[in-house]
Scaffold this motif. Structure first.
Motif, mmCIF file in Angstrom:
data_model
loop_
_atom_site.group_PDB
_atom_site.id
_atom_site.type_symbol
_atom_site.label_atom_id
_atom_site.label_comp_id
_atom_site.label_asym_id
_atom_site.label_seq_id
_atom_site.Cartn_x
_atom_site.Cartn_y
_atom_site.Cartn_z
ATOM 1 N N LEU A 1 4.250 31.880 -7.537
ATOM 2 C CA LEU A 1 4.987 30.594 -7.420
ATOM 3 C C LEU A 1 5.477 30.507 -8.735
ATOM 4 C CD1 LEU A 1 2.857 28.111 -5.292
ATOM 5 C CD2 LEU A 1 4.848 29.219 -4.473
ATOM 6 N N LYS B 1 -2.270 31.456 -8.444
ATOM 7 C CA LYS B 1 -1.194 31.058 -7.513
ATOM 8 C C LYS B 1 0.388 31.614 -8.516
ATOM 9 C CE LYS B 1 -2.774 26.923 -5.307
ATOM 10 N NZ LYS B 1 -2.484 25.353 -5.033
ATOM 11 N N PRO C 1 8.968 29.990 -4.422
ATOM 12 C CA PRO C 1 8.335 31.544 -4.532
ATOM 13 C C PRO C 1 9.305 32.353 -5.520
ATOM 14 C CG PRO C 1 9.551 31.135 -2.439
ATOM 15 C CD PRO C 1 9.571 29.772 -3.209
#
Length: 174
Positions: free
Chosen positions: A140, A137, A167
């Motif tokens: 993020l 991820k 984000p």
């Protein structure tokens, strides 16, 4: 000042700072710090009974309560997660009722343990910033406010946290 002194290769772009240094940059951090300062008069660590969840209603989906687990040497070795707000429990997977070391991504668990250790050692609020949540991820960024709590005024028996996930903007470092 970055307090993530023992960061390793998993913790690149990871920092731990005194919450006072960043409160003017983050409205949620400032609001929550002021909330606890009003409860304590700024003269003691917050107790569990200082926290009235409905007074922080808009933040509840992103808050959690941790309970440090100490080893025989008095050092924090793990953390029980008795409560994660709905947004966090959905995002991280059902972690309420588990321990941090049970989290499937070791790098995330390591960050949380390191942050909790720092919060316990300093006995004051800290803010963690990570420019990627994990290898999977990496789009993020995360900002987490940790506030130590103590019913006896000395031993940290809970840690309140507020987690902001966003984000990463184009041009931000991975």
């Amino acid at each position: 000042m970055n307090m993530a002194a023992d960061a390793n290769q998993w913790l690149e772009d990871f920092s731990i700072v005194d919450a006072e240094e960043v409160r003017h940059l983050n409205e949620a951090v400032d609001v929550i710090l002021r909330y606890f300062e009003q409860k304590t008069g700024g003269t003691r660590l917050p107790r569990r009974d200082d926290l009235q969840p409905m007074e922080l209603k808009q933040y509840l989906p992103q808050v959690g309560l941790f309970e440090p687990i100490y080893g025989d040497d008095g050092q924090l070795v793990d953390v029980d997660i008795p409560l994660l707000g709905s947004r966090l429990d959905d995002f991280y997977g059902r972690m309420t009722g588990k321990r941090v070391k049970e989290f499937p991504q070791a790098q995330v668990a390591l960050r949380v343990i390191q942050a909790c250790r720092q919060c316990v050692t300093l006995k004051k609020p800290i803010v963690v910033n990570a420019q990627s949540l994990s290898d999977e991820k990496n789009f993020l960024a995360i900002t987490v406010l940790y506030i130590p709590m103590s019913n006896d005024g000395e031993t940290i028996d809970r840690i309140f946290l507020h987690n902001q996930i966003a984000p990463r903007l184009p041009g931000d470092r991975p």
